[in-house]
Scaffold this motif. Structure first.
Motif, short mmCIF file in Angstrom:
data_model
loop_
_atom_site.label_atom_id
_atom_site.label_comp_id
_atom_site.label_asym_id
_atom_site.label_seq_id
_atom_site.Cartn_x
_atom_site.Cartn_y
_atom_site.Cartn_z
N SER A 1 29.93 21.24 72.06
CA SER A 1 30.04 20.14 71.11
C SER A 1 28.66 19.64 70.72
CB SER A 1 30.87 19.00 71.70
OG SER A 1 30.24 18.49 72.85
N SER A 2 28.63 18.96 69.60
CA SER A 2 27.41 18.30 69.16
C SER A 2 27.84 17.07 68.36
CB SER A 2 26.55 19.23 68.31
OG SER A 2 27.19 19.53 67.10
N GLY A 3 27.29 15.95 68.76
CA GLY A 3 27.68 14.71 68.09
C GLY A 3 29.14 14.40 68.35
N ARG B 1 33.78 22.28 69.21
CA ARG B 1 34.17 23.57 68.64
C ARG B 1 34.93 24.37 69.68
NH1 ARG B 1 33.28 24.07 63.78
NH2 ARG B 1 33.35 26.30 63.68
N PHE B 2 35.91 25.14 69.19
CA PHE B 2 36.75 25.95 70.06
C PHE B 2 36.87 27.35 69.48
CE2 PHE B 2 38.24 21.62 70.54
CZ PHE B 2 38.36 21.49 71.91
N SER C 1 37.33 23.47 64.82
CA SER C 1 36.61 22.28 65.25
C SER C 1 37.53 21.08 65.26
CB SER C 1 35.42 22.02 64.32
OG SER C 1 35.88 21.73 63.02
N THR C 2 37.11 20.07 65.99
CA THR C 2 37.85 18.83 66.05
C THR C 2 36.87 17.68 66.01
OG1 THR C 2 39.50 17.56 67.26
CG2 THR C 2 37.93 18.77 68.58
N ASN C 3 37.29 16.59 65.42
CA ASN C 3 36.49 15.39 65.41
C ASN C 3 36.89 14.59 66.64
OD1 ASN C 3 35.77 12.59 64.96
ND2 ASN C 3 35.23 13.23 62.89
N LEU C 4 35.95 14.33 67.53
CA LEU C 4 36.27 13.69 68.79
C LEU C 4 36.82 12.28 68.60
CD1 LEU C 4 33.24 14.87 70.95
CD2 LEU C 4 35.57 15.73 70.97
#
Length: 166
Positions: A55-57, A61-62, A116-119
């Protein structure tokens, strides 16, 4: 005076012929579209794996494993796809991929694609899981497969329940 009447009649006849040709062309086009899609079996898409990539920020990502099953006798050429994974109705991961390739008739192809996912948007789902880890959760994988020559995508939805706890 005979000449203008003849021109009017010829012009009217030309319009009638043009309208008939347009109707015949439209019917032929619809028949061709119906023939190309007639009897085609819809493919199936299954989720086979989910592995974190980092992840970043606020983005994680998966690597998502998918199995695409061509249930038809004709080859399925997939030029691109989009996918969305929902858990309890909340979107948790999504992505796109180009050039999946050709899947022969009555066969399957395994692919790995990034999602991707937004945390921030996933905190609700995570809170639900932490409250009730043993509870089964409804999942839905919606995949849209795009053929290179077809104007619309083929939408495939796989859904079920998954237990994330012990």
């Amino acid at each position: 005076m005979v000449l203008p009447t003849t021109l009017k009649a010829a012009s009217l006849k030309a319009r009638v012929v043009a309208k008939r040709l347009a109707v015949l062309f439209a019917c032929g086009l619809l028949s061709a579209c119906a023939y190309l899609g007639a009897g085609a079996e819809k493919p199936e898409v299954y989720l086979t794996g989910l592995r974190p990539l980092g992840s970043s920020g606020f983005e994680a990502r998966f690597m998502v494993g998918l199995k695409i099953v061509n249930m038809d006798s004709r080859a399925l050429n997939v030029s691109g796809m989009s996918y969305r994974l929902k858990l309890n109705g909340h979107s948790v991961a999504s992505g796109v991929s180009a050039g999946v390739g050709k899947i022969p008739g009555y066969s399957e192809k395994r692919v790995e694609v990034e999602a991707s996912t937004n945390l921030l948007t996933s905190f609700r789902v995570l809170a639900d899981i932490l409250k009730n880890p043993a509870q089964p959760y409804a999942y839905e994988l919606e995949t849209k497969l795009r053929k290179p020559w077809w104007p619309t995508s083929i939408t495939v939805v796989e859904s079920g329940d998954i237990s994330l706890g012990e």
